[in-house]
Design an enzyme around this catalytic site. Structure first.
Site, mmCIF file in Angstrom:
data_model
loop_
_atom_site.group_PDB
_atom_site.id
_atom_site.type_symbol
_atom_site.label_atom_id
_atom_site.label_comp_id
_atom_site.label_asym_id
_atom_site.label_seq_id
_atom_site.Cartn_x
_atom_site.Cartn_y
_atom_site.Cartn_z
ATOM 1 N N ASP A 253 0.882 -1.576 0.190
ATOM 2 C CA ASP A 253 0.105 0.033 0.309
ATOM 3 C C ASP A 253 0.375 1.796 0.274
ATOM 4 O OD1 ASP A 253 -1.961 -1.896 0.408
ATOM 5 O OD2 ASP A 253 -3.060 -1.275 1.517
ATOM 6 N N HIS B 198 -10.279 7.072 2.162
ATOM 7 C CA HIS B 198 -8.766 6.610 1.689
ATOM 8 C C HIS B 198 -8.872 6.014 0.312
ATOM 9 C CE1 HIS B 198 -9.112 3.240 4.172
ATOM 10 N NE2 HIS B 198 -8.339 2.376 3.451
ATOM 11 N N ASP C 129 -4.652 -0.798 -2.031
ATOM 12 C CA ASP C 129 -5.582 -0.751 -1.122
ATOM 13 C C ASP C 129 -6.786 0.056 -2.943
ATOM 14 O OD1 ASP C 129 -6.508 -1.338 1.404
ATOM 15 O OD2 ASP C 129 -7.246 0.769 1.725
ATOM 16 N N HIS D 53 -10.600 1.264 -2.142
ATOM 17 C CA HIS D 53 -11.652 0.342 -1.838
ATOM 18 C C HIS D 53 -12.748 1.298 -3.712
ATOM 19 C CE1 HIS D 53 -10.251 -0.370 1.667
ATOM 20 N NE2 HIS D 53 -10.083 0.239 1.795
ATOM 21 N N CYS E 256 -1.740 -2.896 7.552
ATOM 22 C CA CYS E 256 -1.886 -4.348 6.729
ATOM 23 C C CYS E 256 -0.659 -4.439 6.609
ATOM 24 C CB CYS E 256 -2.032 -3.016 5.263
ATOM 25 S SG CYS E 256 -3.836 -2.629 4.972
ATOM 26 N N LYS F 254 -6.845 -4.765 -3.314
ATOM 27 C CA LYS F 254 -7.146 -5.633 -2.469
ATOM 28 C C LYS F 254 -8.730 -4.400 -1.681
ATOM 29 C CE LYS F 254 -3.861 -4.519 1.002
ATOM 30 N NZ LYS F 254 -4.616 -3.523 2.164
#
Ligand code: VGL
Ligand code: ZN
Length: 198
Positions: free
Chosen positions: A16, A78, A59, A61, A149, A101
């Site tokens: 990340d 974020h 990451d 989202h 993470c 992810k």
């Protein structure tokens, strides 16, 4: 004949290293996150020079997810897919696959798995398959954030049968609660992760 059990290969798992975590203008900037870009790059080069493998997590989202405080979670918005904040830091040297992810609104703390915040159901990412295809036995986990993470990825790495090292100087903690960094370090050491640079 080669005894495969004696053959080891290391992967550097770069967790990340995205603008929202590593740029001071990011929405979930991790103090010191910008300062680890160059040390991480040096480790990427060293890993490739010694025939290791480098893989990145991202990451990623949707705009609304129970992972975010607006929708019942704990984190500010974020790493929303296809935004500046979700992009890998422009200074990061990328020489390997990127595993995303959290793509379906799951928590996705570990690079290995995604967890539905409502049902708790877990599903794997492709990280473990990628590592096995490359003959990886040992992981060095670096990046952001140490206490979230990086920790989750390192613990899942052990569960999945890898030897796992975390060089603390190539990571930084978000410290949502005071003391999270020290608690994470203790948890990792207790589980069997080798911490270096402490
Ligand atoms: C992370 C908080 C929320 C991380 C991801 O990459 O450490 N932290 N989502
Ligand atoms: Zn997240």
């Amino acid at each position: 004949m080669v005894d495969n059990a004696l053959v080891s290969r290391r992967a550097l798992v770069v967790v990340d290293m995205q603008n929202d975590f590593a740029d001071p203008a990011g929405s979930l900037f991790v103090a010191g996150g910008d300062a680890i870009v160059e040390p991480v790059n040096a480790m990427i080069r060293a890993t490739l020079e010694s025939d290791g493998f480098v893989v990145y997590t991202q990451d990623w989202h949707p705009p609304t997810t129970p992972h975010f405080v607006d929708d019942g979670g704990v984190w500010p918005v974020h790493c929303v897919r296809d935004t500046w904040g979700a992009e890998l830091h422009p200074g990061l040297e990328v020489h390997g696959p990127v595993v995303r992810k959290g793509t379906g609104g799951e928590d996705g703390y570990s690079g290995f798995s995604m967890r539905d915040p409502a049902s708790g159901a877990e599903q794997p990412t492709e990280l473990d398959d990628v590592l096995r295809q490359e003959g990886v036995t040992d992981l060095t986990v670096v990046g952001l954030a140490f206490d979230v993470c990086v920790k989750a990825t390192a613990l899942d790495g052990l569960t999945n049968g890898y030897h796992v090292t975390v060089p603390v100087e190539a990571s930084a903690s978000v410290n949502l609660a005071e003391g999270d960094h020290d608690r994470a370090a203790a948890e990792l050491a207790e589980a069997g992760v080798i911490l270096t640079g402490v």
